[in-house]
Design a protein around this motif. Structure first.
Motif, PDB file in Angstrom:
ATOM      1  N   GLU A   1     -27.243   3.669 -42.808  1.00 37.59           N
ATOM      2  CA  GLU A   1     -27.566   2.986 -44.061  1.00 37.59           C
ATOM      3  C   GLU A   1     -27.463   1.481 -43.831  1.00 37.59           C
ATOM      4  N   ASP A   2     -28.532   0.806 -44.175  1.00 39.87           N
ATOM      5  CA  ASP A   2     -28.624  -0.644 -43.987  1.00 39.87           C
ATOM      6  C   ASP A   2     -28.895  -0.942 -42.505  1.00 39.87           C
ATOM      7  N   THR A   3     -29.833  -1.835 -42.280  1.00 37.03           N
ATOM      8  CA  THR A   3     -30.197  -2.174 -40.904  1.00 37.03           C
ATOM      9  C   THR A   3     -29.375  -3.336 -40.349  1.00 37.03           C
ATOM     10  N   ARG A   4     -28.600  -4.012 -41.239  1.00 32.86           N
ATOM     11  CA  ARG A   4     -27.780  -5.125 -40.758  1.00 32.86           C
ATOM     12  C   ARG A   4     -26.515  -4.581 -40.100  1.00 32.86           C
ATOM     13  N   ARG A   5     -26.214  -5.145 -38.952  1.00 29.30           N
ATOM     14  CA  ARG A   5     -25.096  -4.624 -38.166  1.00 29.30           C
ATOM     15  C   ARG A   5     -23.763  -4.788 -38.873  1.00 29.30           C
TER      16      ARG A   5
ATOM     17  N   SER B   1     -23.048  -4.810 -42.009  1.00 30.38           N
ATOM     18  CA  SER B   1     -22.831  -4.041 -43.243  1.00 30.38           C
ATOM     19  C   SER B   1     -23.357  -2.610 -43.135  1.00 30.38           C
ATOM     20  N   ARG B   2     -23.674  -2.193 -41.937  1.00 30.18           N
ATOM     21  CA  ARG B   2     -24.269  -0.867 -41.745  1.00 30.18           C
ATOM     22  C   ARG B   2     -23.220   0.228 -41.856  1.00 30.18           C
ATOM     23  N   THR B   3     -23.663   1.364 -42.436  1.00 27.44           N
ATOM     24  CA  THR B   3     -22.831   2.560 -42.537  1.00 27.44           C
ATOM     25  C   THR B   3     -23.531   3.692 -41.782  1.00 27.44           C
ATOM     26  N   THR B   4     -22.865   4.300 -40.826  1.00 36.72           N
ATOM     27  CA  THR B   4     -23.447   5.385 -40.022  1.00 36.72           C
ATOM     28  C   THR B   4     -22.718   6.692 -40.311  1.00 36.72           C
ATOM     29  N   THR B   5     -23.509   7.743 -40.299  1.00 37.37           N
ATOM     30  CA  THR B   5     -22.969   9.073 -40.585  1.00 37.37           C
ATOM     31  C   THR B   5     -23.445  10.051 -39.522  1.00 37.37           C
TER      32      THR B   5
ATOM     33  N   GLU C   1     -19.201  -0.348 -41.380  1.00 39.79           N
ATOM     34  CA  GLU C   1     -18.925  -1.592 -40.682  1.00 39.79           C
ATOM     35  C   GLU C   1     -18.339  -2.633 -41.634  1.00 39.79           C
ATOM     36  N   LEU C   2     -18.722  -2.554 -42.904  1.00 39.90           N
ATOM     37  CA  LEU C   2     -18.257  -3.538 -43.878  1.00 39.90           C
ATOM     38  C   LEU C   2     -16.782  -3.331 -44.192  1.00 39.90           C
ATOM     39  N   ASP C   3     -16.380  -2.087 -44.413  1.00 41.02           N
ATOM     40  CA  ASP C   3     -14.984  -1.794 -44.752  1.00 41.02           C
ATOM     41  C   ASP C   3     -14.124  -1.523 -43.528  1.00 41.02           C
ATOM     42  N   ARG C   4     -14.774  -1.412 -42.374  1.00 39.32           N
ATOM     43  CA  ARG C   4     -14.044  -1.073 -41.159  1.00 39.32           C
ATOM     44  C   ARG C   4     -13.195   0.193 -41.352  1.00 39.32           C
ATOM     45  N   GLU C   5     -13.847   1.207 -41.917  1.00 37.47           N
ATOM     46  CA  GLU C   5     -13.114   2.416 -42.270  1.00 37.47           C
ATOM     47  C   GLU C   5     -13.967   3.643 -41.959  1.00 37.47           C
ATOM     48  N   ARG C   6     -13.346   4.688 -41.462  1.00 39.89           N
ATOM     49  CA  ARG C   6     -14.029   5.952 -41.164  1.00 39.89           C
ATOM     50  C   ARG C   6     -13.500   7.030 -42.104  1.00 39.89           C
ATOM     51  N   VAL C   7     -14.447   7.764 -42.698  1.00 37.99           N
ATOM     52  CA  VAL C   7     -14.069   8.842 -43.610  1.00 37.99           C
ATOM     53  C   VAL C   7     -14.756  10.140 -43.161  1.00 37.99           C
ATOM     54  N   ASN C   8     -14.127  11.265 -43.464  1.00 38.25           N
ATOM     55  CA  ASN C   8     -14.716  12.573 -43.170  1.00 38.25           C
ATOM     56  C   ASN C   8     -15.668  12.992 -44.289  1.00 38.25           C
TER      57      ASN C   8
END
Length: 419
Positions: free
Chosen positions: A84-88, A90-94, A284-291
């Motif tokens: 989500e989001d192409t900016r590095r 602020s991007r969120t990957t799943t 990347e924005l929150d620097r947090e990983r969630v399940n």
């Protein structure tokens, strides 16, 4: 299941048989090349080893085994990656791993249907082996008949030549008219034409036998000339009691089971499958990983597979009617064939016991009477033609007896080893 174990063993045997087919064919060809007389057992063994149609049918066992194996497999999991989001910054990957879970007994229904198809492949192979065996016996019988006709044509030629010599002797002695010599010459010409047709028919019969066997044999090879192996006509009641044991009727019954299994599979398709997903999402924005955990299922609002269920139900009804039609056809064919067999057997006995001996005696008496001047040559010709016609009719009766027996064995298999 015992049936599946038996089919697996049958499959292994078929694979082994196919593995040695080339060697068997080479040995069969060598035996045929070295043999001067081809027996029926040799013809059957060569056909079972080398007939291309049967060889192709044997692969159906392995095909059905593969389909049965495929039917028992569960669906593969699916891995996905989303961004989500192409900016590095602020991007969120799943990353997700999804596993479809079949509901409603779909896998069991598939296995049941594939198992029925596996059973049907075994019965179909049995039916084709019975059909090939019947074709070989029929072609072998045709070769026997052609060979016997050729032999009788040669005997008729000798008989006509003897009649011509007798007529010429009486004409030379002035005791008969030259017209009788002309009649004898015409009779001889007709017999020679019949001999040519018999030679052509024998060559055609050999070619047909070689085609069914799947292995050509030298033209110098002859077939055994023998009476039918089974002279007693089986009881109609006994055969009809065994009708359900025939491969064709068992296959028709199994097709009902297949259609019912297909109906069960279509009914199971009405229940949608559940997809379970687990994964991880990193921001990347929150620097947090969630399940991440997810469940998904189609909503059977419009398509509930009702059309395919209806079609499968009608195919099941159709299979029942086809099974009844098959039974009726087999009963009628068995009864008609047994009647033909009984009639032809009576004709064979009549020719052997009465007609042929009487016709031969008439020829001998007419020939001696003509030599002594008591009969005209027309009497000799008439007696010769009667004997030739009787021999031809006898061969035809024997051929009809064999044909009837082969039609019965095409349905039941080898009657000689049947209980």
């Amino acid at each position: 299941m015992p049936g599946l174990k038996a089919l697996t063993a049958c499959s292994r045997l078929e694979k082994t048989a196919r593995g040695i087919t080339v060697g068997v064919l080479w040995l069969a060809g060598a035996n045929l090349a070295n043999a001067s007389t081809l027996t029926l057992n040799e013809a059957l063994q060569t056909a079972f080893a080398g007939n291309p149609d049967l060889a192709a049918a044997q692969w159906d066992i392995g095909i059905a085994e593969g389909e049965r194996q495929q039917a028992g497999l569960i669906p593969n999991p699916e891995v996905s990656w989303e961004a989500e989001d192409t900016r590095r910054e602020s991007r969120t990957t799943t990353v997700m791993l999804s596993q479809p879970i079949e509901l409603g007994g779909k896998r069991g229904a598939r296995i049941d249907l594939a198992s029925r198809a596996q059973d049907a492949a075994g019965i179909e192979l049995e039916r084709k082996r019975n059909a090939l065996r019947a074709d070989v016996i029929l072609a072998y019988s045709s070769a026997q008949t052609a060979q016997q006709r050729l032999q009788l044509s040669r005997e008729s030629l000798a008989l006509a030549e003897h009649g011509l010599r007798v007529a010429q002797g009486r004409i030379g002695a002035g005791k008969s008219s030259p017209v009788e010599g002309t009649r004898a010459q015409v009779q001889l010409s007709e017999v020679r034409l019949e001999l040519s047709r018999a030679e052509r028919d024998q060559a055609t019969a050999w070619q047909q036998l070689a085609q069914v066997m799947g292995a050509p044999f030298p033209t110098s090879v002859t077939v055994q000339t023998a009476a039918p192996r089974i002279t007693t006509v089986p009881s109609s009641a006994r055969l009809l009691e065994r009708l359900n044991e025939t491969a064709e009727l068992r296959l028709a019954k199994l097709q009902i089971d297949q259609r019912e299994a297909a109906l069960g599979l279509e009914k199971s398709q009405r229940i949608p499958d559940l997809t379970v997903s687990v994964g991880s999402q990193y921001s990347e924005l929150d620097r947090e990983r969630v399940n991440v955990v997810g469940l998904s299922m189609p909503i059977p609002l419009f398509n509930r597979n009702q059309g395919n269920v209806l079609a499968a139900a009608r195919r099941t009804d159709q299979a029942r009617d086809l099974r009844n039609a098959t039974e009726l056809r087999l009963r009628t064919e068995i009864q008609n064939t047994l009647n033909q067999w009984q009639t032809a057997s009576g004709e064979v006995d009549a020719f052997k016991q009465t007609i042929l001996p009487a016709a031969q005696s008439a020829v001998d008496s007419a020939t001696r009477g003509f030599e002594m001047g008591k009969f005209g040559f027309l009497d000799v010709l008439d007696a010769q033609r009667t004997l030739i016609a009787a021999r031809s009719q006898y061969i035809q009766a024997v051929s009809e007896t064999t044909d009837a027996r082969v039609r019965i064995e095409r349905i039941f298999g080898d009657l000689a080893v049947s209980p």
